[in-house]
Design an enzyme around this catalytic site. Structure first.
Site, mmCIF file in Angstrom:
data_model
loop_
_atom_site.group_PDB
_atom_site.id
_atom_site.type_symbol
_atom_site.label_atom_id
_atom_site.label_comp_id
_atom_site.label_asym_id
_atom_site.label_seq_id
_atom_site.Cartn_x
_atom_site.Cartn_y
_atom_site.Cartn_z
ATOM 1 N N ASP A 119 0.929 -1.269 -0.056
ATOM 2 C CA ASP A 119 0.038 0.149 -0.043
ATOM 3 C C ASP A 119 0.707 1.274 -0.018
ATOM 4 O OD1 ASP A 119 0.445 -0.428 2.880
ATOM 5 O OD2 ASP A 119 -1.433 -0.009 3.574
ATOM 6 N N SER B 240 -14.481 2.768 26.687
ATOM 7 C CA SER B 240 -14.519 1.529 25.786
ATOM 8 C C SER B 240 -14.551 0.148 26.636
ATOM 9 C CB SER B 240 -13.325 1.485 24.948
ATOM 10 O OG SER B 240 -12.865 0.022 24.286
ATOM 11 N N GLY C 96 -5.214 -5.760 18.250
ATOM 12 C CA GLY C 96 -3.883 -5.791 17.910
ATOM 13 C C GLY C 96 -3.438 -7.318 17.281
ATOM 14 N N ALA C 97 -4.482 -7.910 16.628
ATOM 15 C CA ALA C 97 -4.078 -9.239 15.905
ATOM 16 C C ALA C 97 -3.879 -8.990 14.506
ATOM 17 C CB ALA C 97 -5.232 -10.123 16.149
ATOM 18 N N ASP D 192 -6.266 -0.464 5.549
ATOM 19 C CA ASP D 192 -7.143 -0.880 6.298
ATOM 20 C C ASP D 192 -8.309 -0.094 6.295
ATOM 21 O OD1 ASP D 192 -4.875 -2.365 6.952
ATOM 22 O OD2 ASP D 192 -4.437 -1.370 8.961
#
Ligand code: ADP
Ligand code: MG
Length: 418
Positions: free
Chosen positions: A55, A86, A141-142, A204
């Protein structure tokens, strides 16, 4: 391991259905702010099928939106305060004044949320204070882009709350205003780069905002153009298994910045605006190795460039096979992508290599690391009836290698933010 030790059972991370996710965010909002929200919006994580580390080189990528989403319940305020909570961050309610929200001033997860409001305001949109409650089933965070899911959920929520008219509506899993969403995606990139301080190339955010259900998103990162490529694995009795390696990763941002800098330097040395140019200019491509070889780090630069240009080729080949109906034929391209990322680009790690090898051995048609690397997730294309068997084999391989148990998810091309 003794022969009678029980085989480890794979742990699955299911996606919530839409009603459940919305209800969770709404309930958190009501419990936190003692009033109901004005509305709830959500946005998906993503998994990239192929086209990794392309990208920021103006290349091609091919992500799908995941059924796993981040939900944002929001209400408008009359002042310029943002109050945020959150379910994934137990630290309680955070407060930021928009007047104080400048790059570097907001730390931790609120930077992603406040960053979106900041970027919208920078672009001239009338966005004021708001309360927001977040809940999510996107693995954190995966490498499945919980950060872009958070930004995109907030972006579409603020779009609705302040009547910005950029997000349009989603009908049958397809957004009706791609130009507005492309603008929102760019602002989410600004939020992540400048407010959260995380380098990210744009794939993303595009996937979360611009993908279409039942399709992969062919993204041209040079000009932001997209094409929706039908991607219905179930029709071919196939499934896409996601392995979240849960590998503890460190130095990711530094390594990412180094790869990016190497690519930019190679392009400059070759007199090209970016490595995409090298990929598509036969003449430039033919002389690239020789032109880079006399640099002190020439051998490394040659391999970095080779990954990027061959990966761009593989995206084109992957799309060609999908469009020819040869869905099984994409497997070897996934395998080749993994080898290139491991050997030439050097962004894989032991956990990713174990996941990929075990999946293939158990019958996957192709497997590769996905996302930036150094941990994160792998994807495997598997015959639908082998899904549990492949997951079981990967879990067993991790156990045998003494690695922390991975988590599994099934990816289907899901609707975009909305
Ligand atoms: P990935 O995008 O691959 O999941 P990142 O490191 O890019 O990983 O983004 C993870 C960060 O995004 C978290 O550390 C947190 O700051 C923020 N984030 C993502 N989802 C949430 C959430 N549901 N609630 C709060 N913060 C979140
Ligand atoms: Mg991210």
């Amino acid at each position: 391991m003794t022969t009678d030790a029980p085989a480890p059972q794979p742990t699955w991370t299911p996606a919530w259905d839409r009603a459940e996710g919305e209800e969770r965010a709404r309930a958190l909002f009501a419990a936190t702010f003692e009033s109901p929200p004005d509305g709830v919006r959500s946005a998906p994580g993503r998994v990239n099928l192929i086209g990794e580390h392309t990208d920021y080189n103006g290349g091609l990528a091919l992500p799908i939106a995941l059924p796993h989403r981040t939900y944002a319940a929001v209400a408008r305020r009359d002042d310029d305060l943002v109050r945020l909570v959150s379910a994934q961050e137990p630290s309680g309610v955070r407060e930021v004044r928009l007047a104080d929200a400048v790059p570097g001033a907001v730390t931790g997860w609120p930077a992603y949320v406040v960053g979106v409001a900041w970027a919208l305001r920078e672009a001239g949109h009338a966005v004021g204070g708001f309360d927001v409650a977040i809940d999510s089933c996107v693995p954190f965070g995966a490498g499945l882009s919980s950060s872009a899911a958070l930004e995109a959920a907030v972006a579409v929520a603020l779009d609705a709350l302040f009547g910005l008219g950029l997000a349009g509506t989603v009908v049958d899993g397809a957004a009706d205003d791609d130009a507005g969403r492309a603008a929102l995606a760019d602002l989410c990139v600004r939020a992540e780069n400048e407010m959260a301080g995380a380098p990210t190339g744009g794939m993303d955010q595009a996937a979360s905002l611009r993908a279409r259900a039942g399709h992969a998103l062919l993204l041209d990162c040079r000009d932001g153009a997209v094409r929706h490529v039908p991607f219905d694995l179930a029709a071919h009795d196939l499934a896409l298994l996601v392995v979240d390696t849960r590998a503890p990763h460190s130095h990711v941002d530094g390594e990412y910045a180094q790869r990016r800098a190497a690519c930019e330097r190679a392009a400059t040395l070759l007199g090209a605006p970016d490595l995409r140019e090298v990929a598509q200019d036969a003449d430039l491509r033919a002389r690239a190795d020789a032109a880079l070889a006399d640099q002190p780090d020439g051998e490394v630069l040659v391999r970095r460039v080779r990954h990027v240009v061959t990966e761009i080729d593989r995206v084109t080949a992957f799309v060609g096979r999908l469009e020819d109906g040869d869905v099984r034929g994409v497997g070897p391209l996934m395998d080749a992508s993994h080898a290139s990322l491991r050997d030439d680009y050097e962004v894989s790690c032991r956990e990713l290599d174990v996941a990929v090898a075990a999946a293939r051995e158990a019958g996957a048609l192709g497997a590769r690391m996905t996302g930036g690397g150094f941990g994160g997730s792998a994807v495997a294309l598997v015959p639908a009836e082998r899904l549990d068997a492949v997951a079981g084999a990967v879990a067993a391989a991790f156990d045998a290698a003494g690695l922390r148990a991975p988590a599994f998810a099934v990816a289907v091309a899901a609707p975009p933010a909305g």
